[in-house]
Scaffold this motif. Structure first.
Motif, PDB file in Angstrom:
ATOM      1  N   SER A  27      32.412  48.792   8.262  1.00  0.00           N
ATOM      2  CA  SER A  27      31.977  48.741   9.656  1.00  0.00           C
ATOM      3  C   SER A  27      31.235  50.008  10.061  1.00  0.00           C
ATOM      4  O   SER A  27      31.315  51.053   9.413  1.00  0.00           O
ATOM      5  CB  SER A  27      33.183  48.521  10.567  1.00  0.00           C
ATOM      6  OG  SER A  27      34.071  49.623  10.493  1.00  0.00           O
ATOM      7  N   ASP A  28      30.511  49.903  11.166  1.00  0.00           N
ATOM      8  CA  ASP A  28      29.742  51.012  11.717  1.00  0.00           C
ATOM      9  C   ASP A  28      30.676  52.153  12.105  1.00  0.00           C
ATOM     10  O   ASP A  28      31.622  51.952  12.886  1.00  0.00           O
ATOM     11  CB  ASP A  28      28.970  50.520  12.932  1.00  0.00           C
ATOM     12  CG  ASP A  28      28.063  51.589  13.530  1.00  0.00           C
ATOM     13  OD1 ASP A  28      28.107  52.736  13.060  1.00  0.00           O
ATOM     14  OD2 ASP A  28      27.320  51.255  14.475  1.00  0.00           O
ATOM     15  N   PRO A  29      30.483  53.344  11.589  1.00  0.00           N
ATOM     16  CA  PRO A  29      31.368  54.466  11.912  1.00  0.00           C
ATOM     17  C   PRO A  29      31.402  54.806  13.403  1.00  0.00           C
ATOM     18  O   PRO A  29      32.355  55.438  13.865  1.00  0.00           O
ATOM     19  CB  PRO A  29      30.795  55.625  11.099  1.00  0.00           C
ATOM     20  CG  PRO A  29      30.049  54.980   9.997  1.00  0.00           C
ATOM     21  CD  PRO A  29      29.498  53.721  10.572  1.00  0.00           C
ATOM     22  N   LEU A  30      30.380  54.439  14.159  1.00  0.00           N
ATOM     23  CA  LEU A  30      30.349  54.747  15.588  1.00  0.00           C
ATOM     24  C   LEU A  30      31.079  53.707  16.425  1.00  0.00           C
ATOM     25  O   LEU A  30      31.237  53.893  17.633  1.00  0.00           O
ATOM     26  CB  LEU A  30      28.897  54.865  16.070  1.00  0.00           C
ATOM     27  CG  LEU A  30      28.076  55.994  15.453  1.00  0.00           C
ATOM     28  CD1 LEU A  30      26.664  55.983  16.022  1.00  0.00           C
ATOM     29  CD2 LEU A  30      28.733  57.342  15.671  1.00  0.00           C
ATOM     30  N   GLY A  48      37.186  52.533  -1.891  1.00  0.00           N
ATOM     31  CA  GLY A  48      37.540  53.669  -1.051  1.00  0.00           C
ATOM     32  C   GLY A  48      37.676  53.286   0.408  1.00  0.00           C
ATOM     33  O   GLY A  48      37.769  52.111   0.767  1.00  0.00           O
ATOM     34  N   GLY A  49      37.679  54.296   1.259  1.00  0.00           N
ATOM     35  CA  GLY A  49      37.928  54.091   2.676  1.00  0.00           C
ATOM     36  C   GLY A  49      36.663  53.950   3.490  1.00  0.00           C
ATOM     37  O   GLY A  49      35.560  53.860   2.966  1.00  0.00           O
ATOM     38  N   PRO A  50      36.825  53.952   4.814  1.00  0.00           N
ATOM     39  CA  PRO A  50      35.683  53.786   5.718  1.00  0.00           C
ATOM     40  C   PRO A  50      34.957  55.093   5.961  1.00  0.00           C
ATOM     41  O   PRO A  50      35.472  56.178   5.695  1.00  0.00           O
ATOM     42  CB  PRO A  50      36.350  53.279   6.991  1.00  0.00           C
ATOM     43  CG  PRO A  50      37.692  53.938   6.976  1.00  0.00           C
ATOM     44  CD  PRO A  50      38.114  54.000   5.539  1.00  0.00           C
ATOM     45  N   GLY A  51      33.719  54.974   6.463  1.00  0.00           N
ATOM     46  CA  GLY A  51      32.986  56.155   6.896  1.00  0.00           C
ATOM     47  C   GLY A  51      33.462  56.576   8.265  1.00  0.00           C
ATOM     48  O   GLY A  51      34.383  55.981   8.815  1.00  0.00           O
ATOM     49  N   PRO A  52      32.915  57.644   8.826  1.00  0.00           N
ATOM     50  CA  PRO A  52      31.683  58.317   8.388  1.00  0.00           C
ATOM     51  C   PRO A  52      31.888  59.386   7.327  1.00  0.00           C
ATOM     52  O   PRO A  52      30.921  59.935   6.813  1.00  0.00           O
ATOM     53  CB  PRO A  52      31.173  58.957   9.681  1.00  0.00           C
ATOM     54  CG  PRO A  52      32.436  59.276  10.423  1.00  0.00           C
ATOM     55  CD  PRO A  52      33.387  58.153  10.133  1.00  0.00           C
ATOM     56  N   GLY A  53      33.111  59.710   6.989  1.00  0.00           N
ATOM     57  CA  GLY A  53      33.353  60.734   5.985  1.00  0.00           C
ATOM     58  C   GLY A  53      33.143  60.196   4.581  1.00  0.00           C
ATOM     59  O   GLY A  53      32.671  59.074   4.376  1.00  0.00           O
ATOM     60  N   HIS A  54      33.509  60.999   3.601  1.00  0.00           N
ATOM     61  CA  HIS A  54      33.360  60.610   2.211  1.00  0.00           C
ATOM     62  C   HIS A  54      34.309  59.455   1.917  1.00  0.00           C
ATOM     63  O   HIS A  54      35.518  59.595   2.003  1.00  0.00           O
ATOM     64  CB  HIS A  54      33.663  61.804   1.294  1.00  0.00           C
ATOM     65  CG  HIS A  54      33.147  61.639  -0.092  1.00  0.00           C
ATOM     66  ND1 HIS A  54      33.408  60.522  -0.859  1.00  0.00           N
ATOM     67  CD2 HIS A  54      32.387  62.449  -0.867  1.00  0.00           C
ATOM     68  CE1 HIS A  54      32.843  60.648  -2.038  1.00  0.00           C
ATOM     69  NE2 HIS A  54      32.208  61.807  -2.073  1.00  0.00           N
TER      70      HIS A  54
END
Length: 763
Positions: free
Chosen positions: A113-116, A434-440
């Protein structure tokens, strides 16, 4: 409230899940929002950089890794200023969603999904957040937030959003929208749960191994980097951090072999003896002679004995990094399960289509014991993407552990499947993503939380399907701090692949498995396999030629298999070019063995001998076979079964020509290898391979016909008969005494010597 309901509807359409909608639905106007909760609603009041938020937030630790029944959750990390202005008074707030995700499909959507997109309620109660006074441009600062379990409005089992928002001020002021954020997943499993899910973590050790034409490893500097602090070292350190916890290693045995070559100074292929040798001229004809020729300067490519130059700094660094890595790997493997890939990480799908025999060869080469450590291995197969086609599965031995992605099995994949008698272990594509953004997305925390969340959903489901996670190809975890500790929960049973999948598999028709076209298009093509087959054949010929080296053929075969790895899919043309260059290097060595024939031979009978010379330009003794090809079948050439030539020497060999018809016959003499017959070492066996050297000569057969010999015999008999008659007449005259004149004879003419001689008395 109507506006909030509309926002909730928009969020639901964007995410496709109910979690974001639930988070927004919990928001009311400012008067009714609880003091510790604040939701981010609407677009930001001031624009930020289009590429990234002004503040980058990273979660570096999360303790505990799940939502506990009591106590608190501590999250630590860092905030980095990506802006070109100073940020100050930065408050770091935790947030959490209020509704759980309960299916793996929801996790997949959430991770993409969109990180924002707003996904949770900000917790703003006193003492629940941290403040950073100031961060200069490009600077970073740590944060630590501790939030009590009671501040989280969560009760139902499942997986929740959890993370932090960073809100600060710059020269434009401050607003209520996050200037930086980080988010991850947090599972909630009821404390009374008495079930656990079998979970196997698979650590892959596979990498492109490419060789130069002379057999040395390419990219020494790159090897040093990956072994000292890059992906290979990170993965080994990560596996070692498991301690006594079970993990499974997925190993390409060609990888430690390549690193041992690096540790040995990265030598080129050696032609030097590996076995005790016999006489250099064994097999030569009795009349052949060995003539020494001046030796050429010793070359390392032919196994010379001159002192090698001192290693440079790059070689020293590579040796040190390789030694340290091998020691670390040996310690990390310990008593863990080791799954051995086909040697060279063979592209099984492509091999099944173009050269199935190579699958068995690569499997056999890997073996069941990892030398020199004596560690047991079991056969396995699996591509980095997890996809394997129907033909590839069928070409693998049924006893092989086949790891395939669950994306091949539709919406409800089992943990273990059976197709055409082959057991397939399904690996979680979601956990590996892996996990969600916005990070690595593949940070230590993100990977752990995704794996833990996948396990939580499986333990909460009635099927309790095992979870097998192959860590991402090329993953380079910066550390392992907290990873395994976070998996030490009662409902996660860490084990190895064999134990996790020791259950009855679900049956599937292999035709129903999804093997996408983009995977088919990435397979290595037939030209790569033809190039490898030619290289293997050239290596075998070189070994057959060398009198005292019985290893170079297998060395070349090992290097050739690496050219058919899954890594070669990225640059198949480059892999094929490297393969061809290695073959040309070998052919250049074989070309140093030369045969020289006389300009012409004339036979005085139907059979005759002539001499030919073989010169060995290598500084190792060789054994070859002479192959003679004639036009038509009226001339045959015979010679010794094999010929040995000393190092840097030459040998003269006598050949016998047999002709059945007179005339001129064109003969081509060439050299081939001589595979030794174990039952009769003096003979060659099997199909021979031309070495490249050849010479032509005409042989004239001057046979004389039998009629001519009969005439000559009759003439000789008449000659000897006349001699005998004359001798007999003389003998009779001598016995009768002087001859009496014949009265009836006419007188001899005066002065006739014959008459005078007759008148003389006998003496």
């Amino acid at each position: 409230m109507a506006v909030l309901a509309s926002l909730a509807a928009v969020a639901t359409m964007v995410t496709g899940t109910g979690s974001a909608a639930s988070a927004l639905a919990a928001v009311t106007d400012g008067a009714s929002v609880p003091a510790q909760l604040h939701a981010e609603v609407g677009p930001k009041a001031r624009p930020k950089a289009a590429d990234a938020p002004p503040l980058a937030v990273a979660i570096e630790s999360l303790t505990p890794s799940y939502i506990p029944k009591h106590g608190s959750i501590t999250v630590t990390g860092s905030v980095t200023n990506n802006d070109d202005t100073t940020w100050s008074n930065i408050n770091v707030y935790p947030f959490a969603s209020s509704a759980p995700m309960t299916t793996e499909a929801e996790l997949v959507e959430a991770a993409a999904s969109d990180p924002l997109l707003p996904v949770g309620d900000r917790i703003t109660g006193a003492g629940y957040y941290d403040t950073i006074a100031k961060i200069e441009p490009s600077g970073s600062a740590p944060f630590s937030v501790k939030v009590p379990r009671s501040a989280l409005n969560v009760d139902a089992p499942g997986v929740y959003w959890f993370g932090v928002h960073a809100l600060g001020e710059n020269d434009q002021g401050r607003d209520t929208n996050a200037d930086g954020r980080a988010r991850t997943f947090m599972p909630l499993v009821p404390s009374g749960t008495n079930r656990s899910v079998d979970t196997a973590l698979v650590i892959p050790l596979r990498r492109e191994v490419s060789y130069a034409a002379d057999g040395s490893l390419e990219g020494v500097a790159r090897w040093t980097r990956t072994l000292s602090g890059g992906a290979l070292r990170s993965l080994v350190d990560f596996g070692a951090a498991a301690g006594s916890r079970p993990v499974t290693w997925l190993l390409d045995p060609a990888l430690p072999d390549a690193i041992r070559q690096l540790v040995a100074g990265n030598p080129v292929r050696s032609l030097a003896p590996t076995v005790a040798g016999g006489a250099d001229n064994e097999g030569a004809s009795p009349s052949s002679s060995a003539t020494a020729v001046p030796a050429s300067p010793t070359s390392p490519t032919t196994g010379g004995t001159e002192d090698a130059p001192a290693p440079d700094a790059a070689e020293v660094a590579a040796t040190a990094a390789g030694n340290a890595w091998l020691d670390r790997l040996h310690a990390a493997l310990g008593q863990k399960q080791i799954l051995a890939l086909p040697y060279g990480d063979l592209d099984v799908a492509a091999a099944a289509a173009h050269d199935p025999a190579l699958i068995d060869s690569a499997r056999s080469r890997s073996g069941t014991v990892l030398e020199p450590w004596g560690l047991r291995m079991s056969p396995a197969a699996g591509s980095p993407s997890g996809y394997l086609d129907q033909v590839g599965i069928g070409a693998i031995d049924p006893d092989t552990t086949v790891l395939v992605t669950d994306r091949m099995f539709g919406d409800d994949p089992p943990g273990v499947a059976n197709t055409a008698g082959h057991k397939l272990v399904l690996t979680s594509s979601g956990a590996a993503a892996g996990g969600p953004g916005p990070g690595h997305r593949r940070s230590i925390v993100s990977m752990r939380q995704r794996i833990l969340s996948e396990a939580a959903l499986r333990v909460l489901s009635p099927d309790n399907t095992p979870l097998v996670v192959v860590l991402p190809d090329g993953w380079a975890p910066p550390s392992s701090t907290g990873f395994f500790e976070g998996l030490d929960v009662g409902w996660v049973h860490l084990t190895n692949v064999d134990n996790a999948t020791n259950r009855t598999p679900a049956s599937f028709d292999s035709k129903d498995l999804d093997y996408p076209r983009w995977q088919r298009n990435r397979e290595l093509v037939a030209a790569n396999f033809l190039a490898v087959d030619a290289l293997i054949q050239a290596g075998a010929a070189l070994q057959n030629v060398l009198s005292r080296n019985d290893r170079i053929g297998s060395v070349v075969a090992d290097q050739a298999l690496n050219a058919l790895s899954y890594s070669s899919r990225d640059e198949p043309d480059a892999a094929r070019v490297r393969t061809d260059r290695s073959r040309l290097w070998i052919e250049d060595q074989l070309g140093k063995i030369d045969i020289s024939a006389p300009r012409g031979v004339t036979l005085s009978s139907s059979s005759g001998k002539f001499a030919t010379t073989i010169t060995n330009g290598l500084d190792q003794p060789v054994t070859v076979r002479i192959d003679a090809q004639t036009q038509g079948g009226d001339l045959t050439i015979r010679g010794p079964a094999k010929v040995s030539i000393p190092a840097n020497g030459r040998t003269t060999v006598l050949l016998t020509a047999d002709s059945r018809t007179p005339g001129v016959h064109n003969v081509t003499l060439s050299l081939t290898d001589c595979p030794e017959d174990p039952a009769n070492p003096a003979q060659c066996t099997g199909t021979t391979t031309p070495l490249g050297s050849a010479d032509e000569l005409p042989i004239r057969s001057a046979q004389v016909s039998k009629v001519i010999w009969l005439i000559i015999g009759i003439g000789a008999a008449l000659l000897f008969g006349a001699i005998l008659v004359r001798f007999a007449r003389r003998l009779r005259r001598a016995r009768r005494g002087p001859l009496q004149p014949d009265p009836e004879a006419e007188p001899a003419p005066e002065g006739d010597p014959a008459a005078e001689a007759a008148d003389e008395p006998a003496r």
